[in-house]
Design an enzyme around this catalytic site. Sequence first.
Site, PDB file in Angstrom:
ATOM      1  N   HIS A 194       0.845  -1.190   0.000  1.00  0.00           N
ATOM      2  CA  HIS A 194       0.000   0.000   0.000  1.00  0.00           C
ATOM      3  C   HIS A 194       0.881   1.240   0.000  1.00  0.00           C
ATOM      4  O   HIS A 194       2.057   1.199   0.336  1.00  0.00           O
ATOM      5  CB  HIS A 194      -0.968  -0.003   1.185  1.00  0.00           C
ATOM      6  N   CYS A 195       0.270   2.325  -0.433  1.00  0.00           N
ATOM      7  CA  CYS A 195       0.954   3.601  -0.542  1.00  0.00           C
ATOM      8  C   CYS A 195       2.192   3.441  -1.451  1.00  0.00           C
ATOM      9  O   CYS A 195       2.124   2.803  -2.494  1.00  0.00           O
ATOM     10  CB  CYS A 195       1.312   4.131   0.845  1.00  0.00           C
ATOM     11  N   THR A 196       3.327   3.991  -1.048  1.00  0.00           N
ATOM     12  CA  THR A 196       4.513   3.994  -1.915  1.00  0.00           C
ATOM     13  C   THR A 196       5.110   2.612  -2.124  1.00  0.00           C
ATOM     14  O   THR A 196       5.933   2.420  -3.035  1.00  0.00           O
ATOM     15  CB  THR A 196       5.588   4.915  -1.324  1.00  0.00           C
TER      16      THR A 196
END
Length: 317
Positions: free
Chosen positions: A107-109
């Site tokens: 998730h995210c970066t």
Amino acid sequence: MRTIRSVAVVVQDGAEPFGLGAMCEVWAEPFHPEDQNPVFDFRVVTPRPGRVRGASGYDLVVEHGLDAARGADLVCVSPKRDFLDPSPEVADLVRQAHAEGAFVFAHCTAAFVLGEAGLLDGRRCTTHWRHVDTLARRHPRADVDPDVLYVQDGTVITGAGSAAGLDAALHLMRAQFGARAAAAAARRMVVPPHRDGGQAQFIARPVPECDAETLGPLLAWMLENLHGDLSVEELARRTHLSPRTFARRFRAETGTTPHSWVVGQRLRAAEELLERTDQPVDRIAADVGFGNAAALRHHFTRSRGVSPQQYRRQFAC
């Protein structure tokens, strides 16, 4: 797809604490008798065991190297601050885990690591809304969706910001262990039990300007009246708005359309009844507002990938 019994979370220098904490909250909990929650063989790993620099003024000490993640049923990559230079070692780990049939979660970066591993090629995926354009440019074969909280494509799961990592993890918990287990985990963390992956990442007006404008009371009433008429026209009438204005305000406050929200809530209510009761599917369909078993089967199979009967056989208490 295999059942998740063991979970490994990869952290690296620049580790974001919320991203790691979100995975610990879902997958690292001990057994709670009141919840009867599943318990996982959980470990945190890193390319070079020892001190791992954190991103927020404190560091981590991680004992396990990447070898400790071999054979895990779920490999999660935690976000980190410097994400445009993904580790080849971590990319190799997730590539091998995927080839062996494990779930791979970022998730995210951390989605950039999956891109480096080639796991996003030809797949729907997402990342934080600030970075979707960069992800799409770096990995043109990936189908990057900028407007969703999370995506599951096969055994590859990607989420938006760190809070959406919780949503994606609860989605996976629900798919593996049923609505009751996911709801218990959400209740323990004091978060909503489920946000649909298709909900918008960026809600135009997340904090209402005044209490009179919020749809919160209406949403609570809708949850108590899922069996009733929840058409846009009826809901607009109750709020003294035109249907167009109501639909626009609803999406601004919730990130989704009234129809999608209602269908999602009816499906979740149906899941709970399928797990906890022996009511016939026709009765459940009527109780949650789908009207008949055919309509429930259509929406349930389309959304969950299994029929209501199959779901009941898998998750009935």
